[in-house]
Design a protein around this motif. Structure first.
Motif: not given
Length: 80
Positions: A22, A32, A51-55, A57, A64-65
């Protein structure tokens, strides 16, 4: 080296490892979550997925990447 905190490293099966990391919250971002999957395809090939995900939106300041620094560092480590 990608400025992430590793949360867990798990062996999924004989050929697959999963790393969860994280990016902490800061004054500019809510952070993230990053998942890296490493799969040993054979003695000469390894597949790595990032794979990256923002906490949140609406977190427009999140990087982001993280794939480029992660993949570059893994490649360097595998060659050495």
């Amino acid at each position: 080296e990608a400025d992430l905190a590793i949360e867990s490293v798990n062996k999924v099966d004989d050929k697959t490892w999963m790393i969860m990391a994280k990016k902490s919250t800061s004054a500019w971002s809510w952070g993230e979550i990053v998942r890296v999957t490493v799969i040993n395809l054979n003695t000469n090939q390894t597949e790595v997925k990032v794979y990256t995900k923002k906490r949140s939106s609406i977190n427009v300041t999140a990087k982001g990447d993280y794939s480029t620094p992660i993949l570059t560092n893994i490649e360097l480590k595998l060659k050495s």
